[in-house]
Design a protein around this motif. Structure first.
Motif, PDB file in Angstrom:
ATOM      1  N   PHE A 144       6.030   8.021   0.384  1.00  0.00           N
ATOM      2  CA  PHE A 144       5.700   8.389   1.877  1.00  0.00           C
ATOM      3  C   PHE A 144       5.310   7.091   2.444  1.00  0.00           C
ATOM      4  O   PHE A 144       4.075   6.802   2.948  1.00  0.00           O
ATOM      5  N   GLY A 145       5.939   5.942   2.620  1.00  0.00           N
ATOM      6  CA  GLY A 145       5.653   4.973   3.118  1.00  0.00           C
ATOM      7  C   GLY A 145       5.369   3.734   2.194  1.00  0.00           C
ATOM      8  O   GLY A 145       6.135   3.746   1.037  1.00  0.00           O
ATOM      9  N   THR A 146       4.348   2.791   2.621  1.00  0.00           N
ATOM     10  CA  THR A 146       4.250   1.502   1.596  1.00  0.00           C
ATOM     11  C   THR A 146       3.122   1.637   0.645  1.00  0.00           C
ATOM     12  O   THR A 146       2.091   2.498   0.783  1.00  0.00           O
ATOM     13  N   ILE A 147       3.191   0.701  -0.355  1.00  0.00           N
ATOM     14  CA  ILE A 147       1.942   0.569  -0.984  1.00  0.00           C
ATOM     15  C   ILE A 147       1.047  -0.507  -0.378  1.00  0.00           C
ATOM     16  O   ILE A 147       1.537  -1.609  -0.006  1.00  0.00           O
ATOM     17  N   ARG A 148      -0.252  -0.207  -0.281  1.00  0.00           N
ATOM     18  CA  ARG A 148      -1.222  -1.358   0.242  1.00  0.00           C
ATOM     19  C   ARG A 148      -2.261  -1.702  -0.542  1.00  0.00           C
ATOM     20  O   ARG A 148      -2.491  -1.031  -1.562  1.00  0.00           O
ATOM     21  N   LEU A 149      -2.703  -3.002  -0.157  1.00  0.00           N
ATOM     22  CA  LEU A 149      -3.758  -3.471  -0.759  1.00  0.00           C
ATOM     23  C   LEU A 149      -4.911  -3.839   0.259  1.00  0.00           C
ATOM     24  O   LEU A 149      -4.655  -4.153   1.344  1.00  0.00           O
ATOM     25  N   ILE A 150      -6.164  -3.586  -0.440  1.00  0.00           N
ATOM     26  CA  ILE A 150      -7.352  -3.837   0.358  1.00  0.00           C
ATOM     27  C   ILE A 150      -8.524  -4.518  -0.316  1.00  0.00           C
ATOM     28  O   ILE A 150      -8.275  -4.428  -1.912  1.00  0.00           O
TER      29      ILE A 150
ATOM     30  N   ILE B 264       2.459  -4.578   0.292  1.00  0.00           N
ATOM     31  CA  ILE B 264       2.894  -5.136  -0.777  1.00  0.00           C
ATOM     32  C   ILE B 264       3.930  -4.743  -1.583  1.00  0.00           C
ATOM     33  O   ILE B 264       4.847  -5.296  -2.501  1.00  0.00           O
ATOM     34  N   ALA B 265       4.519  -3.249  -1.321  1.00  0.00           N
ATOM     35  CA  ALA B 265       5.495  -2.608  -2.207  1.00  0.00           C
ATOM     36  C   ALA B 265       6.075  -1.467  -1.597  1.00  0.00           C
ATOM     37  O   ALA B 265       5.153  -0.732  -0.474  1.00  0.00           O
ATOM     38  N   ILE B 266       7.198  -0.847  -1.820  1.00  0.00           N
ATOM     39  CA  ILE B 266       7.820   0.151  -1.513  1.00  0.00           C
ATOM     40  C   ILE B 266       8.561   1.124  -2.700  1.00  0.00           C
ATOM     41  O   ILE B 266       8.429   0.288  -3.725  1.00  0.00           O
ATOM     42  N   ASP B 267       8.901   2.283  -2.491  1.00  0.00           N
ATOM     43  CA  ASP B 267       9.686   2.796  -3.516  1.00  0.00           C
ATOM     44  C   ASP B 267       8.963   3.047  -4.836  1.00  0.00           C
ATOM     45  O   ASP B 267       9.650   2.909  -5.609  1.00  0.00           O
ATOM     46  N   CYS B 268       7.717   3.255  -4.612  1.00  0.00           N
ATOM     47  CA  CYS B 268       6.955   3.741  -5.914  1.00  0.00           C
ATOM     48  C   CYS B 268       5.575   4.420  -5.352  1.00  0.00           C
ATOM     49  O   CYS B 268       5.412   4.323  -4.342  1.00  0.00           O
ATOM     50  N   GLU B 269       4.856   4.565  -6.264  1.00  0.00           N
ATOM     51  CA  GLU B 269       3.515   5.372  -6.117  1.00  0.00           C
ATOM     52  C   GLU B 269       2.638   5.073  -7.342  1.00  0.00           C
ATOM     53  O   GLU B 269       3.220   4.620  -8.316  1.00  0.00           O
TER      54      GLU B 269
END
Length: 484
Positions: A157-163, A181-186
């Motif tokens: 449901f959206g993007t992979i984020r980095l913090i 930094i990425a999509i289509d995964c979790e």
């Protein structure tokens, strides 16, 4: 050995191999954290709170304690404390995609310790259900080159984020801006190796038992902030990713990657399988060797035993009994006068019964020599779950094929074979695939030394001289291969 006896031995070996395919005990978990060691035990936490504990890395049971519920935690030891990060909601769990990710600390992971006390959870990021992100499935990386602490999170449901987090407090670094930094995964995980940052993401569908299509893919970057490209240059922000592990061996849906370094050149990956066909289709903990091929991580296969020649990486010589070489009788033709009108026939190999009577009855030493597929060079390696285990597998016996003659460690750090397998710890062997695909073979115990052996392995001290010596990944003397 008569044919009926042979049949039962084969069946017993097959059943033992099937037992050794998966963690034993009650390894039932979903979305497991990276494995963590605390006071000699292993821990992993999962969705819904709680988690699993193992005394040896092989047999797992419930009992790990993590408050807060929620989903998909990760855990990391930083200094003398353990930091846990987890998703409080999100992923459609009680709030749709309104996700919150929190961190908390503990001095120990042992619920029975007087020091066991979780700190108050701190929120480090969230999603409002409308933005292009779902704050769930977090993971941690403590950068070994900078000491900075990073977290990734997100789902399909959206993007992979980095913090970035503060490694001293577990709080979000002030002013830090999340980065897509990425999509289509979790269920992503960040790791570092040899100058590369690797982003591992879980692709496919989950939570559908034997119909789940979860698999784990990877991209890499020279910068922790990306871009993360796969082996053909596709950016994970545009759907790229190289396969690390997929379904196979009667388990499907591997997800939630974790990396554990046991020793130099000895690594394992953890995950869950959405369904184990041998365990009622339940979601179970998986532990596999982690190999590195041309700079890319790939899951190895857990060693399961069988009938093999055991050859050294040093020279390629085969581990064998130190007995006289018995020639095979053959009617020979001069190679320069071959009669092509004579029929070609298949010659039989040397049989155990042809030579076993020439062997001494007691202990027989072990050497290495040219492999000639002879009975004194063929070994049967059998899982021995009753003998305990180590991280990812049980111990094995190693016997001359067709006999009960067992390879054993001696008190003076040599190898011998004893007439019978008794189950003694000196006859049990730890077999681990190394990151380069070769294997190390270690006795569970050495006579006269206390405790479980984690130092000495079978070592090729010379081309024909196997012995026991400290494991050294940098030396091919420590490495062996199995050929059937």
């Amino acid at each position: 050995m008569n044919k009926l006896h042979q049949y039962f031995v084969v069946v017993a070996l097959s059943l033992s191999c099937n037992i050794a395919q998966a963690q034993i005990g009650q390894p039932y978990i979903h979305d497991p954290s990276t494995l963590a060691e605390c006071d000699g035990k292993y821990y992993t936490f999962g969705t819904g709170g709680g988690g699993l504990i193992s005394d040896d890395g092989w047999s797992w049971h419930s009992g790990a304690d993590r408050p807060g519920g929620g989903a998909a935690p990760d855990v990391m030891r930083i200094g003398d404390r353990y930091l846990v990060i987890y998703g409080a909601t999100g992923g459609g769990l009680g709030g749709g995609h309104n996700g919150r990710i929190l961190t908390m600390w503990n001095k120990t992971l042992d619920p029975k310790s007087p020091d066991f006390a979780w700190t108050k959870a701190i929120e480090v990021c969230s999603s409002d259900g409308m933005e292009d992100n779902d704050a769930i499935d977090p993971s941690l990386l403590l950068d070994p080159t900078t000491g900075r602490l990073w977290a990734t999170y997100g789902t399909y449901f959206g993007t992979i984020r980095l913090i970035e987090l503060d490694p001293a407090t577990g709080e979000r670094v002030s002013g830090n801006k999340e980065q897509d930094i990425a999509i289509d995964c979790e269920a992503t995980d960040l790791i570092w190796r040899d100058g590369w940052y690797y982003l591992l993401g879980t692709h496919g569908t989950c939570c559908d038992g034997v119909n789940s299509t979860y698999n784990i893919v990877v991209g890499r970057s020279r910068s922790v902030q990306g871009p993360y490209l796969d082996n053909v240059g596709r950016d994970m922000f545009h759907g790229g990713g190289r396969m690390v592990i997929a379904a196979g061996d009667r388990v499907c849906g591997p997800g939630h990657f974790g990396r554990t370094i046991i020793d130099e050149g000895v690594e394992v990956m953890s995950c869950h399988y959405e369904a184990d066909f041998n365990q009622s289709g339940r979601s179970v903990l998986g532990i596999r060797p982690l190999l590195w091929r041309n700079g890319w991580p790939v899951a190895g296969n857990r060693f399961r035993g069988g009938n093999f020649a055991i050859t050294s990486e040093r020279r390629g010589y085969s581990l064998e009994l130190a007995v006289d070489f018995v020639r095979i009788q053959q009617e020979r033709e001069s190679f320069w006068r071959i009669d092509v009108t004579k029929p070609v026939v298949a010659l039989p190999e040397q049989k155990l019964a042809d030579v076993a009577g020439t062997w001494p009855a007691g202990a027989i030493a072990v050497r290495a020599g040219d492999y000639m597929f002879r009975p004194h060079q063929r070994w049967t390696i059998t899982p021995r779950p009753d003998g305990g285990g180590y991280l990812g597998n049980c111990y094995f016996s190693i016997t001359i094929s067709g006999t009960d003659r067992a390879l054993a460690a001696t008190a003076n750090l040599e190898l011998t074979t004893q007439p019978q397998f008794t189950g003694d710890d000196s006859q049990l062997w730890r077999i681990e695939q190394l990151t380069d695909g070769t294997y190390r073979i270690m006795p569970k115990a050495i006579p006269g030394q206390e405790g479980i052996n984690t130092r000495y392995c079978i070592y090729s001290a010379g081309d024909s001289t196997p012995t026991l010596a400290p494991y050294d990944f940098a030396s091919d003397n420590s490495k062996w291969n199995f050929y059937d």
